[in-house]
Design a protein around this motif. Structure first.
Motif, PDB file in Angstrom:
ATOM      1  N   ASN A   1      23.783 -47.174  72.247  1.00 51.47           N
ATOM      2  CA  ASN A   1      23.050 -46.230  71.409  1.00 51.47           C
ATOM      3  C   ASN A   1      22.910 -44.951  72.243  1.00 51.47           C
ATOM      4  OD1 ASN A   1      20.858 -44.623  70.441  1.00 51.47           O
ATOM      5  ND2 ASN A   1      20.167 -46.356  69.225  1.00 51.47           N
ATOM      6  N   PRO A   2      23.657 -43.900  71.914  1.00 52.25           N
ATOM      7  CA  PRO A   2      23.688 -42.718  72.773  1.00 52.25           C
ATOM      8  C   PRO A   2      22.353 -41.993  72.899  1.00 52.25           C
ATOM      9  CG  PRO A   2      24.907 -42.325  70.762  1.00 52.25           C
ATOM     10  CD  PRO A   2      24.534 -43.767  70.769  1.00 52.25           C
ATOM     11  N   VAL A   3      21.567 -41.990  71.843  1.00 51.30           N
ATOM     12  CA  VAL A   3      20.270 -41.311  71.916  1.00 51.30           C
ATOM     13  C   VAL A   3      19.376 -42.041  72.908  1.00 51.30           C
ATOM     14  CG1 VAL A   3      18.204 -40.644  70.626  1.00 51.30           C
ATOM     15  CG2 VAL A   3      20.468 -40.298  69.615  1.00 51.30           C
TER      16      VAL A   3
ATOM     17  N   TYR B   1      18.115 -41.516  80.528  1.00 51.44           N
ATOM     18  CA  TYR B   1      18.592 -40.692  81.642  1.00 51.44           C
ATOM     19  C   TYR B   1      17.701 -39.475  81.855  1.00 51.44           C
ATOM     20  CZ  TYR B   1      21.266 -37.214  84.166  1.00 51.44           C
ATOM     21  OH  TYR B   1      21.640 -36.243  85.057  1.00 51.44           O
ATOM     22  N   LEU B   2      17.361 -38.778  80.780  1.00 55.63           N
ATOM     23  CA  LEU B   2      16.560 -37.553  80.911  1.00 55.63           C
ATOM     24  C   LEU B   2      15.163 -37.837  81.445  1.00 55.63           C
ATOM     25  CD1 LEU B   2      17.676 -35.710  77.669  1.00 55.63           C
ATOM     26  CD2 LEU B   2      18.270 -35.115  80.027  1.00 55.63           C
TER      27      LEU B   2
ATOM     28  N   SER C   1      14.204 -40.652  83.286  1.00 57.25           N
ATOM     29  CA  SER C   1      14.185 -41.294  84.600  1.00 57.25           C
ATOM     30  C   SER C   1      15.012 -40.580  85.664  1.00 57.25           C
ATOM     31  CB  SER C   1      14.715 -42.726  84.477  1.00 57.25           C
ATOM     32  OG  SER C   1      16.111 -42.699  84.220  1.00 57.25           O
ATOM     33  N   GLY C   2      16.055 -39.887  85.224  1.00 58.18           N
ATOM     34  CA  GLY C   2      16.976 -39.286  86.184  1.00 58.18           C
ATOM     35  C   GLY C   2      17.997 -40.271  86.724  1.00 58.18           C
ATOM     36  N   ASP C   3      17.961 -41.506  86.229  1.00 60.10           N
ATOM     37  CA  ASP C   3      18.874 -42.542  86.695  1.00 60.10           C
ATOM     38  C   ASP C   3      20.210 -42.412  85.963  1.00 60.10           C
ATOM     39  OD1 ASP C   3      20.237 -44.836  87.422  1.00 60.10           O
ATOM     40  OD2 ASP C   3      18.594 -46.207  86.921  1.00 60.10           O
ATOM     41  N   PRO C   4      21.270 -42.028  86.671  1.00 61.11           N
ATOM     42  CA  PRO C   4      22.561 -41.805  86.014  1.00 61.11           C
ATOM     43  C   PRO C   4      23.219 -43.076  85.483  1.00 61.11           C
ATOM     44  CG  PRO C   4      22.782 -41.573  88.380  1.00 61.11           C
ATOM     45  CD  PRO C   4      21.321 -41.735  88.093  1.00 61.11           C
ATOM     46  N   THR C   5      22.696 -44.258  85.867  1.00 64.54           N
ATOM     47  CA  THR C   5      23.312 -45.485  85.357  1.00 64.54           C
ATOM     48  C   THR C   5      23.015 -45.717  83.873  1.00 64.54           C
ATOM     49  OG1 THR C   5      21.480 -46.876  86.126  1.00 64.54           O
ATOM     50  CG2 THR C   5      23.360 -46.568  87.632  1.00 64.54           C
ATOM     51  N   TYR C   6      22.164 -44.910  83.284  1.00 60.26           N
ATOM     52  CA  TYR C   6      21.984 -44.962  81.829  1.00 60.26           C
ATOM     53  C   TYR C   6      23.225 -44.445  81.113  1.00 60.26           C
ATOM     54  CZ  TYR C   6      17.022 -46.117  81.781  1.00 60.26           C
ATOM     55  OH  TYR C   6      15.823 -46.767  81.900  1.00 60.26           O
ATOM     56  N   ILE C   7      24.062 -43.694  81.820  1.00 61.45           N
ATOM     57  CA  ILE C   7      25.258 -43.091  81.237  1.00 61.45           C
ATOM     58  C   ILE C   7      26.484 -43.849  81.739  1.00 61.45           C
ATOM     59  CG2 ILE C   7      26.569 -40.945  80.937  1.00 61.45           C
ATOM     60  CD1 ILE C   7      23.647 -40.892  79.822  1.00 61.45           C
TER      61      ILE C   7
ATOM     62  N   LYS D   1      26.688 -32.720  85.931  1.00 63.13           N
ATOM     63  CA  LYS D   1      26.985 -31.300  86.174  1.00 63.13           C
ATOM     64  C   LYS D   1      25.857 -30.407  85.663  1.00 63.13           C
ATOM     65  CE  LYS D   1      32.020 -31.460  86.101  1.00 63.13           C
ATOM     66  NZ  LYS D   1      33.217 -30.927  85.448  1.00 63.13           N
ATOM     67  N   LEU D   2      25.022 -30.956  84.799  1.00 60.54           N
ATOM     68  CA  LEU D   2      23.911 -30.205  84.215  1.00 60.54           C
ATOM     69  C   LEU D   2      22.596 -30.685  84.826  1.00 60.54           C
ATOM     70  CD1 LEU D   2      24.948 -30.596  80.471  1.00 60.54           C
ATOM     71  CD2 LEU D   2      25.333 -28.583  81.914  1.00 60.54           C
ATOM     72  N   GLU D   3      21.673 -29.776  84.978  1.00 59.01           N
ATOM     73  CA  GLU D   3      20.328 -30.148  85.411  1.00 59.01           C
ATOM     74  C   GLU D   3      19.598 -30.739  84.208  1.00 59.01           C
ATOM     75  OE1 GLU D   3      19.114 -29.987  88.497  1.00 59.01           O
ATOM     76  OE2 GLU D   3      20.986 -29.117  89.239  1.00 59.01           O
ATOM     77  N   ARG D   4      18.820 -31.795  84.440  1.00 58.58           N
ATOM     78  CA  ARG D   4      18.110 -32.435  83.329  1.00 58.58           C
ATOM     79  C   ARG D   4      17.172 -31.471  82.624  1.00 58.58           C
ATOM     80  NH1 ARG D   4      14.846 -36.959  85.035  1.00 58.58           N
ATOM     81  NH2 ARG D   4      14.707 -35.866  86.999  1.00 58.58           N
ATOM     82  N   ASP D   5      16.487 -30.608  83.368  1.00 59.83           N
ATOM     83  CA  ASP D   5      15.577 -29.662  82.726  1.00 59.83           C
ATOM     84  C   ASP D   5      16.332 -28.652  81.866  1.00 59.83           C
ATOM     85  OD1 ASP D   5      16.540 -28.551  85.164  1.00 59.83           O
ATOM     86  OD2 ASP D   5      14.893 -27.105  85.196  1.00 59.83           O
ATOM     87  N   GLU D   6      17.549 -28.300  82.264  1.00 54.14           N
ATOM     88  CA  GLU D   6      18.352 -27.383  81.465  1.00 54.14           C
ATOM     89  C   GLU D   6      18.828 -28.052  80.174  1.00 54.14           C
ATOM     90  OE1 GLU D   6      21.425 -26.076  84.132  1.00 54.14           O
ATOM     91  OE2 GLU D   6      20.128 -24.571  85.052  1.00 54.14           O
ATOM     92  N   ILE D   7      19.154 -29.347  80.255  1.00 56.86           N
ATOM     93  CA  ILE D   7      19.525 -30.084  79.050  1.00 56.86           C
ATOM     94  C   ILE D   7      18.346 -30.092  78.081  1.00 56.86           C
ATOM     95  CG2 ILE D   7      20.143 -32.344  78.091  1.00 56.86           C
ATOM     96  CD1 ILE D   7      21.582 -32.923  80.766  1.00 56.86           C
ATOM     97  N   LEU D   8      17.179 -30.450  78.588  1.00 54.64           N
ATOM     98  CA  LEU D   8      15.985 -30.493  77.737  1.00 54.64           C
ATOM     99  C   LEU D   8      15.676 -29.130  77.129  1.00 54.64           C
ATOM    100  CD1 LEU D   8      13.735 -32.847  79.864  1.00 54.64           C
ATOM    101  CD2 LEU D   8      14.693 -33.327  77.609  1.00 54.64           C
ATOM    102  N   GLU D   9      15.841 -28.080  77.923  1.00 57.50           N
ATOM    103  CA  GLU D   9      15.596 -26.725  77.430  1.00 57.50           C
ATOM    104  C   GLU D   9      16.519 -26.397  76.250  1.00 57.50           C
ATOM    105  OE1 GLU D   9      16.222 -22.161  78.984  1.00 57.50           O
ATOM    106  OE2 GLU D   9      15.832 -23.704  80.483  1.00 57.50           O
ATOM    107  N   GLU D  10      17.800 -26.691  76.397  1.00 54.34           N
ATOM    108  CA  GLU D  10      18.760 -26.394  75.333  1.00 54.34           C
ATOM    109  C   GLU D  10      18.518 -27.260  74.100  1.00 54.34           C
ATOM    110  OE1 GLU D  10      20.704 -23.813  75.148  1.00 54.34           O
ATOM    111  OE2 GLU D  10      20.093 -23.221  77.152  1.00 54.34           O
ATOM    112  N   VAL D  11      18.195 -28.534  74.305  1.00 55.57           N
ATOM    113  CA  VAL D  11      17.914 -29.425  73.184  1.00 55.57           C
ATOM    114  C   VAL D  11      16.677 -28.942  72.423  1.00 55.57           C
ATOM    115  CG1 VAL D  11      17.170 -31.775  72.565  1.00 55.57           C
ATOM    116  CG2 VAL D  11      19.061 -31.432  74.168  1.00 55.57           C
ATOM    117  N   LEU D  12      15.638 -28.574  73.152  1.00 53.85           N
ATOM    118  CA  LEU D  12      14.406 -28.100  72.527  1.00 53.85           C
ATOM    119  C   LEU D  12      14.636 -26.784  71.773  1.00 53.85           C
ATOM    120  CD1 LEU D  12      11.449 -28.705  72.090  1.00 53.85           C
ATOM    121  CD2 LEU D  12      10.939 -27.483  74.201  1.00 53.85           C
ATOM    122  N   LYS D  13      15.376 -25.866  72.374  1.00 52.97           N
ATOM    123  CA  LYS D  13      15.692 -24.601  71.704  1.00 52.97           C
ATOM    124  C   LYS D  13      16.450 -24.854  70.403  1.00 52.97           C
ATOM    125  CE  LYS D  13      15.968 -21.432  75.632  1.00 52.97           C
ATOM    126  NZ  LYS D  13      16.919 -20.645  76.435  1.00 52.97           N
ATOM    127  N   THR D  14      17.413 -25.752  70.463  1.00 52.41           N
ATOM    128  CA  THR D  14      18.199 -26.072  69.265  1.00 52.41           C
ATOM    129  C   THR D  14      17.312 -26.723  68.200  1.00 52.41           C
ATOM    130  OG1 THR D  14      20.225 -26.309  70.552  1.00 52.41           O
ATOM    131  CG2 THR D  14      20.185 -27.363  68.394  1.00 52.41           C
TER     132      THR D  14
END
Length: 83
Positions: free
Chosen positions: A36-38, A44-45, A47-53, A65-78
Motif C-alpha cells: 500500500n504505497p500511501v 517513511y515520512l 519515521s525516516g526509516d528508508p526500509t518502508y520503501i 534524494k529528497l529531504e523528508r521535510d521538502e516532500i511534506l512541504e510539496e505534498v501540503l502545498k498541493t
C-alpha cells in the motif's frame, strides 16, 4: 526552441516537478511489489526509516534524494492548492 527569447529559471517549480516525478516512481514501485504505497510513504515520512520503501526499481535510493521535510512541504502545498 527560439534562441531569441530569454527563458526564466524557476527553482521552486523544478523542485516541485522533481518531487512529483520521484514520488510517482516510488508509488509505482510500491504498487508493483504489492504494498500500500500511501501507508509505506507515510511510515517513511514519519519515521525516516528508508526500509518502508522497496528497493525495487531503485525506489529507495530515489526517495532518499529528497529531504523528508521538502516532500511534506510539496505534498501540503498541493493538497491546499498553494503554488
Amino acid at each position: 526552441m527560439n534562441k531569441d527569447n530569454t527563458i526564466q529559471f524557476d527553482p521552486s517549480q523544478n523542485k516541485k516537478d522533481l518531487t512529483k516525478e520521484i514520488l510517482t516512481q516510488v508509488y509505482d514501485a510500491l504498487i508493483k511489489k504489492g504494498y500500500n504505497p500511501v501507508n509505506q510513504l507515510v511510515g517513511y515520512l514519519i519515521s525516516g526509516d528508508p526500509t518502508y520503501i522497496t528497493n525495487y526499481n531503485g525506489a529507495r535510493a530515489l526517495v532518499r534524494k529528497l529531504e523528508r521535510d521538502e516532500i511534506l512541504e510539496e505534498v501540503l502545498k498541493t493538497y491546499l492548492g498553494i503554488k
